[in-house]
Scaffold this active site. Structure first.
Site, PDB file in Angstrom:
ATOM      1  N   GLU A  95      37.849  40.682  38.448  1.00 28.01           N
ATOM      2  CA  GLU A  95      39.308  40.758  38.374  1.00 28.01           C
ATOM      3  C   GLU A  95      39.877  41.717  39.416  1.00 28.01           C
ATOM      4  O   GLU A  95      40.892  41.425  40.064  1.00 28.01           O
ATOM      5  CB  GLU A  95      39.742  41.215  36.973  1.00 28.01           C
ATOM      6  CG  GLU A  95      39.348  40.267  35.847  1.00 28.01           C
ATOM      7  CD  GLU A  95      37.958  40.542  35.292  1.00 28.01           C
ATOM      8  OE1 GLU A  95      37.648  40.014  34.208  1.00 28.01           O
ATOM      9  OE2 GLU A  95      37.189  41.291  35.935  1.00 28.01           O
TER      10      GLU A  95
ATOM     11  N   CYS B 102      39.735  46.700  34.235  1.00 22.13           N
ATOM     12  CA  CYS B 102      40.378  45.535  34.846  1.00 22.13           C
ATOM     13  C   CYS B 102      41.750  45.274  34.240  1.00 22.13           C
ATOM     14  O   CYS B 102      42.687  44.882  34.945  1.00 22.13           O
ATOM     15  CB  CYS B 102      39.489  44.307  34.697  1.00 22.13           C
ATOM     16  SG  CYS B 102      37.936  44.430  35.616  1.00 22.13           S
TER      17      CYS B 102
END
Length: 232
Positions: free
Chosen positions: A55, A86
């Site tokens: 991510e 993330c």
């Protein structure tokens, strides 16, 4: 709105870990207006970078390609539910919605029996607790040193931003007054941001800062209010 081809791409990126050394099977894509603008998958070991999650890599890629740190309105598709780090990166970037495939529970079950020697593990529950704790509540020891020197630099930098904002505001007011009398728009420039005087849009250095979101008003102009919070 969810579109399966983007999740398929995120999963396909994660599959590259099956043949590429130093990677792990976590892939992600960032989507803007129905187009993929960023891709990434976990290179933590290969890049010697513990923050190189799928991510985060996708967000970095999207920001570089779009030339901005503001991904408001973008969606993120991930092959696995993101960890707390993330999620924090998504929040900072302004990601509007997340779609994920495997849950953290499912990934944990799949990795059952995989040793520390075989991968760089993350205790997702401990990370979530640590990330959400205040400084005094964290398990990580911390001491404050040389705060005066650091605050002086912060204050000096903030002063240049305020000067830039004041210059932009003043020039916009001059532009509106000139327009009312049929005069040409001024051609001067803000020395800090390099934005043409009289421009309706705030300098990029200013709009990229964190602001309170509100609905669009009067076409492309937006009402923004600074929030009284501690920023980093």
């Amino acid at each position: 709105m969810y579109q399966e081809q983007f999740m398929q791409r995120a999963i396909a990126l994660s599959a590259q870990a099956l043949s590429e050394p130093g990677t792990e099977p976590f892939g992600a894509v960032v989507v803007k207006d129905g187009v993929i603008v960023g891709e990434g998958f976990n290179h933590s070991v290969a890049h010697h970078d513990p923050t190189s999650h799928g991510e985060v890599e996708a967000i970095r890629d999207a920001c570089r390609k779009l030339g901005t740190v503001n991904l408001s309105g973008c969606e993120l598709y991930s092959s696995c539910e993101p960890c707390a780090m993330c999620v924090a990166a998504m929040h900072i970037a302004g990601i509007a919605k997340l779609y994920y495939a495997a849950s953290l529970a499912q990934s944990g079950k799949a990795f059952d029996g995989v040793t520390v020697e075989a991968r760089h593990p993350i205790d997702v529950e401990a990370l979530r607790a640590e990330a959400g704790a205040t400084l005094v509540q964290r398990s990580l020891p911390a001491e404050q040193k040389m705060d005066r020197e650091a605050v002086r630099i912060l204050s000096d930098w903030a002063a240049t931003r305020r000067a830039c904002l004041a210059s932009w505001t003043d020039r916009c007011a001059v532009s509106e007054e000139s327009a009312a009398y049929g005069a040409d728009r001024p051609t001067g420039r803000c020395i800090h941001a390099g934005k043409p005087a009289g421009s309706r849009a705030a300098p990029q250095e200013l709009v990229s800062l964190r602001w309170g979101r509100s609905k669009e008003t009067q076409g492309r102009q937006r009402s923004r209010s600074w929030e009284g919070r501690s920023w980093r």
